[in-house]
Design a protein around this motif. Structure first.
Motif, PDB file in Angstrom:
ATOM      1  N   LEU A   1     -27.972 -24.208  -5.047  1.00 62.13           N
ATOM      2  CA  LEU A   1     -27.350 -23.558  -6.023  1.00 62.13           C
ATOM      3  C   LEU A   1     -26.564 -24.369  -6.770  1.00 62.13           C
ATOM      4  O   LEU A   1     -26.723 -23.976  -8.205  1.00 62.13           O
ATOM      5  CB  LEU A   1     -26.560 -22.641  -5.211  1.00 62.13           C
ATOM      6  N   GLN A   2     -25.952 -25.435  -6.465  1.00 61.97           N
ATOM      7  CA  GLN A   2     -25.288 -26.281  -7.416  1.00 61.97           C
ATOM      8  C   GLN A   2     -26.280 -27.006  -8.544  1.00 61.97           C
ATOM      9  O   GLN A   2     -25.930 -27.060  -9.684  1.00 61.97           O
ATOM     10  CB  GLN A   2     -24.437 -27.246  -6.869  1.00 61.97           C
ATOM     11  N   LYS A   3     -27.389 -27.190  -7.888  1.00 63.03           N
ATOM     12  CA  LYS A   3     -28.549 -27.744  -8.910  1.00 63.03           C
ATOM     13  C   LYS A   3     -28.887 -26.704  -9.877  1.00 63.03           C
ATOM     14  O   LYS A   3     -29.026 -27.121 -11.003  1.00 63.03           O
ATOM     15  CB  LYS A   3     -29.701 -28.323  -7.970  1.00 63.03           C
ATOM     16  N   LEU A   4     -28.871 -25.687  -9.409  1.00 62.58           N
ATOM     17  CA  LEU A   4     -29.190 -24.613 -10.310  1.00 62.58           C
ATOM     18  C   LEU A   4     -28.110 -24.343 -11.575  1.00 62.58           C
ATOM     19  O   LEU A   4     -28.558 -24.197 -12.807  1.00 62.58           O
ATOM     20  CB  LEU A   4     -29.378 -23.209  -9.741  1.00 62.58           C
ATOM     21  N   CYS A   5     -26.751 -24.199 -11.052  1.00 62.59           N
ATOM     22  CA  CYS A   5     -25.797 -24.275 -12.084  1.00 62.59           C
ATOM     23  C   CYS A   5     -25.953 -25.381 -12.867  1.00 62.59           C
ATOM     24  O   CYS A   5     -25.704 -25.372 -14.234  1.00 62.59           O
ATOM     25  CB  CYS A   5     -24.702 -24.054 -11.448  1.00 62.59           C
TER      26      CYS A   5
ATOM     27  N   PHE B   1     -21.362 -15.500  -4.202  1.00 60.94           N
ATOM     28  CA  PHE B   1     -21.057 -16.265  -5.394  1.00 60.94           C
ATOM     29  C   PHE B   1     -21.779 -15.587  -6.521  1.00 60.94           C
ATOM     30  O   PHE B   1     -22.869 -14.970  -6.134  1.00 60.94           O
ATOM     31  CB  PHE B   1     -21.766 -17.512  -5.385  1.00 60.94           C
ATOM     32  N   GLN B   2     -20.990 -15.729  -7.614  1.00 68.59           N
ATOM     33  CA  GLN B   2     -21.598 -14.618  -8.660  1.00 68.59           C
ATOM     34  C   GLN B   2     -21.342 -15.395 -10.065  1.00 68.59           C
ATOM     35  O   GLN B   2     -20.285 -15.502 -10.508  1.00 68.59           O
ATOM     36  CB  GLN B   2     -21.172 -13.245  -8.821  1.00 68.59           C
TER      37      GLN B   2
ATOM     38  N   GLY C   1     -25.659 -16.811 -19.852  1.00 69.31           N
ATOM     39  CA  GLY C   1     -26.235 -15.918 -20.906  1.00 69.31           C
ATOM     40  C   GLY C   1     -26.386 -14.596 -20.478  1.00 69.31           C
ATOM     41  O   GLY C   1     -25.595 -13.822 -20.111  1.00 69.31           O
ATOM     42  N   GLN C   2     -27.884 -14.435 -20.671  1.00 64.31           N
ATOM     43  CA  GLN C   2     -28.262 -13.054 -20.375  1.00 64.31           C
ATOM     44  C   GLN C   2     -28.742 -13.161 -18.789  1.00 64.31           C
ATOM     45  O   GLN C   2     -29.235 -11.855 -18.207  1.00 64.31           O
ATOM     46  CB  GLN C   2     -29.551 -12.658 -21.132  1.00 64.31           C
ATOM     47  N   LEU C   3     -28.588 -14.100 -18.142  1.00 67.45           N
ATOM     48  CA  LEU C   3     -29.035 -14.257 -16.805  1.00 67.45           C
ATOM     49  C   LEU C   3     -27.769 -14.316 -15.875  1.00 67.45           C
ATOM     50  O   LEU C   3     -26.816 -14.993 -16.054  1.00 67.45           O
ATOM     51  CB  LEU C   3     -29.713 -15.495 -16.442  1.00 67.45           C
ATOM     52  N   GLN C   4     -27.826 -13.392 -14.903  1.00 67.89           N
ATOM     53  CA  GLN C   4     -26.959 -13.294 -13.709  1.00 67.89           C
ATOM     54  C   GLN C   4     -27.418 -13.744 -12.418  1.00 67.89           C
ATOM     55  O   GLN C   4     -28.321 -13.376 -12.209  1.00 67.89           O
ATOM     56  CB  GLN C   4     -26.291 -11.985 -13.568  1.00 67.89           C
ATOM     57  N   VAL C   5     -26.843 -14.365 -11.741  1.00 71.15           N
ATOM     58  CA  VAL C   5     -27.205 -15.207 -10.393  1.00 71.15           C
ATOM     59  C   VAL C   5     -26.166 -14.695  -9.629  1.00 71.15           C
ATOM     60  O   VAL C   5     -24.863 -15.012  -9.638  1.00 71.15           O
ATOM     61  CB  VAL C   5     -26.941 -16.607 -10.594  1.00 71.15           C
ATOM     62  N   ARG C   6     -26.542 -13.953  -8.351  1.00 68.94           N
ATOM     63  CA  ARG C   6     -25.576 -13.648  -7.244  1.00 68.94           C
ATOM     64  C   ARG C   6     -26.145 -14.185  -5.950  1.00 68.94           C
ATOM     65  O   ARG C   6     -27.379 -13.976  -5.695  1.00 68.94           O
ATOM     66  CB  ARG C   6     -25.393 -12.230  -7.080  1.00 68.94           C
TER      67      ARG C   6
ATOM     68  N   TYR D   1     -30.262 -13.512  -2.496  1.00 66.43           N
ATOM     69  CA  TYR D   1     -30.303 -14.066  -3.906  1.00 66.43           C
ATOM     70  C   TYR D   1     -30.674 -12.802  -4.911  1.00 66.43           C
ATOM     71  O   TYR D   1     -31.735 -12.131  -4.506  1.00 66.43           O
ATOM     72  CB  TYR D   1     -31.189 -15.223  -4.271  1.00 66.43           C
ATOM     73  N   THR D   2     -29.806 -12.790  -5.856  1.00 66.59           N
ATOM     74  CA  THR D   2     -30.161 -11.362  -6.723  1.00 66.59           C
ATOM     75  C   THR D   2     -30.020 -12.072  -8.019  1.00 66.59           C
ATOM     76  O   THR D   2     -29.151 -12.954  -8.596  1.00 66.59           O
ATOM     77  CB  THR D   2     -29.224 -10.302  -6.735  1.00 66.59           C
TER      78      THR D   2
END
Length: 445
Positions: free
Chosen positions: A52-56, A71-72, A76-81, A91-92
């Motif tokens: 997840l840290q790599k994704l951020c 974690f949320q 931009g237009q993408l929300q990661v939860r 994961y959402t």
């Protein structure tokens, strides 16, 4: 403001935070959402956090420093939860935009960095897309068009929240190995829509987690049937006094077979107890979330609650039946084992009684033999003693004592025999008294 110094519980702050650890999302329409539920262990959860840290980093966002229950973050237009649960992580991915006529042409995972999702560790149980369309200012598509979005599969639909939205799904995997939900927002606010989507995500995830117990129950059930028959046969043998061939049954062999059955039952219980308990817990969550939907029926279609409960409840009851059967089989094995142990103990006591009787009989024989030996020993001792007396008389005669050697020897013979017999009897009486005193001194149970 009070000046009182109160002794606060060390977990008080944590208890307050727990109620806000998984807040409902605020989701506008239209939106494209993808949801994954990944079963993993604690080590894999730690690896997923690094992932997840790599994704951020790839999305040029703030990198979390510590792993949290929820974690949320907005990119931009993408929300990661990301949410951590007892045995899985969810994961959402929400894309706040649309613009394509096909609601599933672009999904929440379409905007993730290439290859990131492929290296996610763990086993994915639930994977589905949710497409949200705003129909407040335009008409809803008709049923044939909706069905085309689900690859002509049979539809399940309802109108939750008293008709404020329309929900369609098929509860099946499609050509992309994902499930699909289609929501038409009629009059819901962003907060209401977020709560509705959250309930749908939980219903589908918990539904599949509930069904994980069914293959376990189906795998164990045939073995329970065999073990039940084996236990019945052992019980029948135990209840009979003799086998068909007329020989007494071997309690040790029966006990060994019962022990083997008990170990098999405990093995199956170890494999299934957690899974069956989790199945019951997940079912309660699913039924609770379905109740919160407050569905209205769409003519000609099953509602989500009708479809899910029709198959979910029997599956859970199957798991519960297998769990109850395991418990019943375990109790029956314990009872039969107790009865068999009792019979083994009675058999051992009988053998001990026979052994004691045999030892008593042998003691009597030994006593008779001892008396015989005592008689022979008196004769032998007397013989040697008389020999000594004869020598002694000869010595006296040689020294000038005028005696009749034959007469003196004849007179001394009965005296010697009586003296030896009395001395032997006295020694025997002394040892018998010592044995009796030793027996009386032992503690009585």
């Amino acid at each position: 403001m009070s000046d009182a110094q109160l002794d606060m519980h060390p977990l008080r702050e944590l208890l307050y935070e727990e109620m806000h650890s998984r807040p409902f999302q605020v989701i506008p329409s239209p939106a494209r959402i993808s949801h994954l539920s990944v079963v993993c262990n604690e080590q894999q959860k730690a690896e997923q956090f690094l992932h997840l840290q790599k994704l951020c980093e790839l999305l040029d966002g703030d990198v979390p420093k510590s792993d949290q229950a929820c974690f949320q973050q907005q990119f931009g237009q993408l929300q990661v939860r990301r949410e951590k649960h007892m045995e899985f992580v969810s994961y959402t991915f929400i894309w706040l935009g649309a613009g394509h006529s096909d609601p599933f042409a672009k999904t929440g995972i379409s905007h993730l960095p290439v290859g990131w999702l492929d290296t996610l560790c763990g086993k994915i149980v639930a994977a589905f897309h949710v497409s949200v369309e705003d129909v407040r200012d335009k008409p809803e598509p008709d049923i044939p068009e909706v069905k085309s979005y689900f690859e002509a599969m049979r539809l399940v639909g309802s109108q939750p929240s008293q008709g404020c939205a329309q929900v369609w799904t098929s509860f099946q995997m499609h050509s992309d190995d994902f499930g699909r939900f289609l929501i038409y927002n009629r009059s819901m606010s962003d907060s209401q829509l977020g709560r509705l989507i959250q309930r749908l995500l939980e219903i589908e995830s918990y539904r599949l987690m509930t069904l994980l117990g069914l293959p376990v129950a189906r795998a164990i059930s045939p073995h329970l049937q065999v073990m039940d028959q084996q236990l019945a046969q052992l019980t029948q043998v135990l209840s009979a006094e003799q086998e068909e061939d007329g020989q007494c049954r071997d309690e040790r062999q029966l006990l060994a077979r019962l022990t083997q059955l008990a170990s098999q039952v405990e093995d199956y219980r170890a494999q299934s107890t957690f899974r069956f308990n989790a199945t019951n817990a997940y079912q309660d969550l699913v039924l609770s979330r379905l109740q919160d939907l407050r569905e209205d029926e769409v003519s000609g279609h099953l509602t989500l609650q009708e479809f899910i409960t029709r198959r979910l409840v029997p599956a859970v009851k199957t798991c519960q039946a297998v769990a109850d059967r395991l418990e019943d089989l375990s109790r029956r094995i314990d009872r039969v084992s107790d009865m068999l142990r009792t019979q083994v103990e009675l058999s051992i006591q009988g053998q001990n009684q026979e052994l004691l009787s045999s030892m008593d009989q042998r003691s009597k024989i030994q006593l008779m033999m001892q008396h015989t030996v005592e008689g022979l020993s008196v004769a032998a001792i007397s013989y040697y003693t008389i020999g000594l007396v004869k020598i002694f008389i000869g010595v006296l005669y040689d020294q000038g004592l005028n005696i009749d050697k034959s007469l003196t020897l004849g007179v001394s013979m009965p005296l010697v025999i009586v003296a030896v017999a009395l001395i032997t009897r006295r020694i025997h009486s002394k040892f018998s008294k010592l044995a009796d005193d030793s027996s009386d001194a032992k503690p009585k149970l």
